[in-house]
Design a protein around this motif. Structure first.
Motif, PDB file in Angstrom:
ATOM      1  N   ASP A 165       3.307  30.246   6.735  1.00  0.00           N
ATOM      2  CA  ASP A 165       4.935  29.949   7.574  1.00  0.00           C
ATOM      3  C   ASP A 165       5.212  29.620   8.439  1.00  0.00           C
ATOM      4  OD1 ASP A 165       5.441  29.378   4.302  1.00  0.00           O
ATOM      5  OD2 ASP A 165       6.543  31.118   3.790  1.00  0.00           O
ATOM      6  N   PRO A 166       4.171  29.425   9.187  1.00  0.00           N
ATOM      7  CA  PRO A 166       4.794  28.937  11.131  1.00  0.00           C
ATOM      8  C   PRO A 166       6.039  28.640  11.346  1.00  0.00           C
ATOM      9  CG  PRO A 166       3.800  27.125  10.298  1.00  0.00           C
ATOM     10  CD  PRO A 166       3.615  27.910   9.157  1.00  0.00           C
ATOM     11  N   VAL A 167       6.871  29.811  11.815  1.00  0.00           N
ATOM     12  CA  VAL A 167       8.534  29.575  12.000  1.00  0.00           C
ATOM     13  C   VAL A 167       8.614  30.163  13.588  1.00  0.00           C
ATOM     14  CG1 VAL A 167      11.333  29.618  11.600  1.00  0.00           C
ATOM     15  CG2 VAL A 167       9.700  29.300   9.651  1.00  0.00           C
ATOM     16  N   PHE A 168       8.603  29.199  14.917  1.00  0.00           N
ATOM     17  CA  PHE A 168       8.538  30.045  15.898  1.00  0.00           C
ATOM     18  C   PHE A 168       9.735  29.820  16.722  1.00  0.00           C
ATOM     19  CE2 PHE A 168       3.328  29.884  16.073  1.00  0.00           C
ATOM     20  CZ  PHE A 168       3.361  30.714  15.461  1.00  0.00           C
ATOM     21  N   SER A 169      10.451  28.346  15.792  1.00  0.00           N
ATOM     22  CA  SER A 169      11.401  28.239  16.799  1.00  0.00           C
ATOM     23  C   SER A 169      12.874  29.556  16.688  1.00  0.00           C
ATOM     24  CB  SER A 169      12.632  26.519  15.831  1.00  0.00           C
ATOM     25  OG  SER A 169      11.569  25.251  16.036  1.00  0.00           O
ATOM     26  N   SER A 179      10.023  35.107  19.413  1.00  0.00           N
ATOM     27  CA  SER A 179       8.847  34.762  19.208  1.00  0.00           C
ATOM     28  C   SER A 179       7.826  35.538  19.875  1.00  0.00           C
ATOM     29  CB  SER A 179       8.539  33.216  18.694  1.00  0.00           C
ATOM     30  OG  SER A 179       7.378  33.221  18.083  1.00  0.00           O
ATOM     31  N   PRO A 180       6.772  36.046  18.714  1.00  0.00           N
ATOM     32  CA  PRO A 180       5.129  36.989  19.740  1.00  0.00           C
ATOM     33  C   PRO A 180       4.638  35.709  20.491  1.00  0.00           C
ATOM     34  CG  PRO A 180       5.744  37.661  17.891  1.00  0.00           C
ATOM     35  CD  PRO A 180       6.827  36.788  17.903  1.00  0.00           C
ATOM     36  N   VAL A 181       4.366  34.837  19.999  1.00  0.00           N
ATOM     37  CA  VAL A 181       3.930  33.755  20.659  1.00  0.00           C
ATOM     38  C   VAL A 181       4.636  32.205  20.364  1.00  0.00           C
ATOM     39  CG1 VAL A 181       1.267  34.655  20.008  1.00  0.00           C
ATOM     40  CG2 VAL A 181       2.486  32.810  17.621  1.00  0.00           C
ATOM     41  N   THR A 182       4.104  31.656  21.142  1.00  0.00           N
ATOM     42  CA  THR A 182       3.952  29.672  21.604  1.00  0.00           C
ATOM     43  C   THR A 182       2.765  29.253  20.771  1.00  0.00           C
ATOM     44  OG1 THR A 182       3.323  29.609  22.764  1.00  0.00           O
ATOM     45  CG2 THR A 182       5.606  30.474  23.640  1.00  0.00           C
ATOM     46  N   VAL A 183       2.703  27.939  20.195  1.00  0.00           N
ATOM     47  CA  VAL A 183       1.740  27.326  19.516  1.00  0.00           C
ATOM     48  C   VAL A 183       0.284  27.113  20.657  1.00  0.00           C
ATOM     49  CG1 VAL A 183       0.933  25.187  18.702  1.00  0.00           C
ATOM     50  CG2 VAL A 183       3.450  25.804  17.982  1.00  0.00           C
ATOM     51  N   ALA A 184       0.544  27.182  22.045  1.00  0.00           N
ATOM     52  CA  ALA A 184       0.238  26.889  22.446  1.00  0.00           C
ATOM     53  C   ALA A 184      -1.119  28.713  23.097  1.00  0.00           C
ATOM     54  CB  ALA A 184       0.625  26.781  24.185  1.00  0.00           C
ATOM     55  N   ASP A 185      -0.324  29.358  22.689  1.00  0.00           N
ATOM     56  CA  ASP A 185      -0.843  30.699  22.756  1.00  0.00           C
ATOM     57  C   ASP A 185      -1.873  31.510  21.539  1.00  0.00           C
ATOM     58  OD1 ASP A 185       0.544  31.602  24.849  1.00  0.00           O
ATOM     59  OD2 ASP A 185       2.489  32.143  23.639  1.00  0.00           O
ATOM     60  N   THR A 232      10.184  21.457  14.196  1.00  0.00           N
ATOM     61  CA  THR A 232       8.796  21.593  15.441  1.00  0.00           C
ATOM     62  C   THR A 232       6.964  22.638  15.208  1.00  0.00           C
ATOM     63  OG1 THR A 232      11.451  21.767  16.023  1.00  0.00           O
ATOM     64  CG2 THR A 232       9.421  23.078  17.850  1.00  0.00           C
ATOM     65  N   THR A 233       6.999  23.625  14.813  1.00  0.00           N
ATOM     66  CA  THR A 233       6.746  24.282  14.925  1.00  0.00           C
ATOM     67  C   THR A 233       5.156  23.804  14.093  1.00  0.00           C
ATOM     68  OG1 THR A 233       7.813  25.966  15.123  1.00  0.00           O
ATOM     69  CG2 THR A 233       4.905  26.853  14.453  1.00  0.00           C
ATOM     70  N   VAL A 234       5.252  23.259  13.284  1.00  0.00           N
ATOM     71  CA  VAL A 234       4.024  22.608  12.565  1.00  0.00           C
ATOM     72  C   VAL A 234       3.837  21.338  13.085  1.00  0.00           C
ATOM     73  CG1 VAL A 234       4.892  23.181   9.925  1.00  0.00           C
ATOM     74  CG2 VAL A 234       5.491  20.907  10.859  1.00  0.00           C
ATOM     75  N   VAL A 235       4.438  20.298  13.552  1.00  0.00           N
ATOM     76  CA  VAL A 235       3.711  19.127  14.742  1.00  0.00           C
ATOM     77  C   VAL A 235       3.585  19.386  15.978  1.00  0.00           C
ATOM     78  CG1 VAL A 235       5.310  17.111  15.416  1.00  0.00           C
ATOM     79  CG2 VAL A 235       6.339  17.889  13.620  1.00  0.00           C
ATOM     80  N   GLU A 236       4.017  20.609  16.695  1.00  0.00           N
ATOM     81  CA  GLU A 236       2.878  20.778  17.657  1.00  0.00           C
ATOM     82  C   GLU A 236       1.152  21.163  17.533  1.00  0.00           C
ATOM     83  OE1 GLU A 236       3.592  23.807  21.188  1.00  0.00           O
ATOM     84  OE2 GLU A 236       5.195  23.659  20.555  1.00  0.00           O
ATOM     85  N   LEU A 237       1.712  22.200  16.297  1.00  0.00           N
ATOM     86  CA  LEU A 237       0.889  22.788  15.266  1.00  0.00           C
ATOM     87  C   LEU A 237      -0.757  21.665  15.303  1.00  0.00           C
ATOM     88  CD1 LEU A 237       1.615  25.233  13.539  1.00  0.00           C
ATOM     89  CD2 LEU A 237      -0.687  26.428  15.125  1.00  0.00           C
TER      90      LEU A 237
END
Length: 393
Positions: free
Chosen positions: A135-139, A156-162, A182-187
């Motif tokens: 359940d990734p939610v970084f927004s 958030s401890p991380v961004t998707v890029a991390d 936002t998170t799943v699309v970037e992933l």
């Protein structure tokens, strides 16, 4: 004559399309993906519509008149009154001080059994050399809007890029605090090899957001799906939960679920969002002994007793799904401390879950956001500093 603004928009769309279609997103959704990458939202964040979800769920034995319902009937909690809404606006569940957030460091190779809690229901589980992100939610907000809706109480401890290479994104249901466009699309863009596993119907949202169908695996309650990750086979069992679904006004078109994941050596259980139900006895019987449980412990309230467990019920679920292996299994509390979604205080979930676990022969370890625990060696934050949360509570 074409305006400068028109030229800019056209160029933006062309750049988005050419960049993102190579990562498994369709050209029609490329602009939405680029907007998501910029931290903006659109109406597309609402997800799929009823006619887009229906074909994916039509064959389910659990569908009733076009919608899903819990296997255990609602027990009928008290109806919310005006004071409840006043209390929700006041939102007492904020920490006294800033919440410590760690920056995780990921090894090149995935570990045997390690959990990194990334806040709320987001956790990166390394299991038998595979990496599973729940359940990734970084927004900043769990909402279709950048302006309104519950905001994070810690970064958030991380961004998707991390993130290191992820093998599977495991989704429990389609609520905003569990499925963030936002998170799943970037992933999907940054990691074109990763796969998505979700309950039936939820994949419609992913496809609407441009994620290719061959990257999405769905399952109905009690169905299993096996994915090969490198040379490792992972079996995902879709299990019932007691909750609901929906991103707009219409509820329960897509399914909600808990999950069991089995590798060659280790097994885990992920509760997603759930209220207490005796169905977890059957979940435990079907899954067999698990080494790790990720169980929700927060966002409970007397007015919704059937859709979110309290800490004592969370420990009971852990015992039900671990069975005779409860003494060796570890529970990591999730769904607390990140978004203020109920009327309990910030630290109440952990202040209650720890003594309950101690009284029930259950091992509960509590990493801070970004904290990682190696469950084989029993090392990491949450083991070495188990009282870190008390300062914020």
């Amino acid at each position: 004559m074409t305006s400068t603004k028109g030229k800019t928009s056209a160029a933006f769309a062309q750049r988005a399309s050419s960049t993102l279609t190579t990562a498994g997103l369709t050209a029609a959704d490329a602009v939405t993906a680029r907007l998501a990458d910029r931290g903006l939202r659109s109406a597309r964040a609402l997800g799929a519509r009823a006619h887009e979800i229906a074909p994916r769920t039509a064959g389910s034995n659990f569908l009733r008149d076009g919608a899903f319902q819990n296997l255990e009937p609602d027990s009928g909690g008290p109806a919310p009154d005006f004071q409840v809404f006043v209390d929700m606006v006041r939102r007492p569940g904020r920490p006294r001080t800033s919440i410590p957030v760690l920056t995780p460091r990921f090894a090149e190779e995935a570990a045997e059994l390690t959990v990194t809690w990334l806040g709320h229901a987001s956790a990166l589980v390394e299991l038998d050399g595979a990496r599973i992100l729940t359940d990734p939610v970084f927004s900043r907000r769990c909402s279709p809007s950048d302006i309104v809706g519950p905001a994070r109480m810690h970064a958030s401890p991380v961004t998707v890029a991390d993130l290191p290479p992820i093998d599977v994104v495991l989704i429990s249901h389609d609520h905003y605090d569990h499925l963030d466009m936002t998170t799943v699309v970037e992933l999907a863009v940054r990691q074109p090899a990763l796969r998505f596993v979700a309950p039936i119907g939820v994949g419609a949202h992913l496809e609407v957001w441009g994620i290719a169908a061959d990257r999405i695996t769905e399952a109905d309650w009690w169905e299993t799906r096996t994915l090969t990750v490198g040379t490792t086979d992972l079996t995902f069992t879709c299990c019932p939960a007691r909750h609901f679904s929906g991103r707009a006004l219409t509820r329960n078109l897509a399914q909600w679920a808990s999950w069991g994941v089995a590798g060659p050596t280790h097994r885990m259980f992920f509760s997603g969002d759930t209220g207490f139900t005796e169905q977890f006895e059957e979940v435990g019987a079907r899954l067999g002994a698990v080494d790790l449980t990720l169980v929700a412990v927060g966002a409970y309230d007397p007015v919704w007793p059937d859709i979110h467990v309290n800490p004592e019920e969370a420990v009971a679920i852990h015992r039900m799904v671990t069975g005779d292996a409860v003494g060796d299994a570890v529970m990591i509390p999730i769904h607390w401390g990140t978004f203020n979604l109920a009327r309990h205080t910030w630290g109440d979930p952990i202040a209650r879950v720890l003594p309950t676990a101690a009284a029930n022969a259950a091992t509960v370890l509590v990493p801070p956001p970004g904290g990682a625990i190696d469950l084989v060696g029993r090392t990491g934050t949450g083991v070495e500093n188990p009282a870190w949360w008390e300062a914020s509570a």
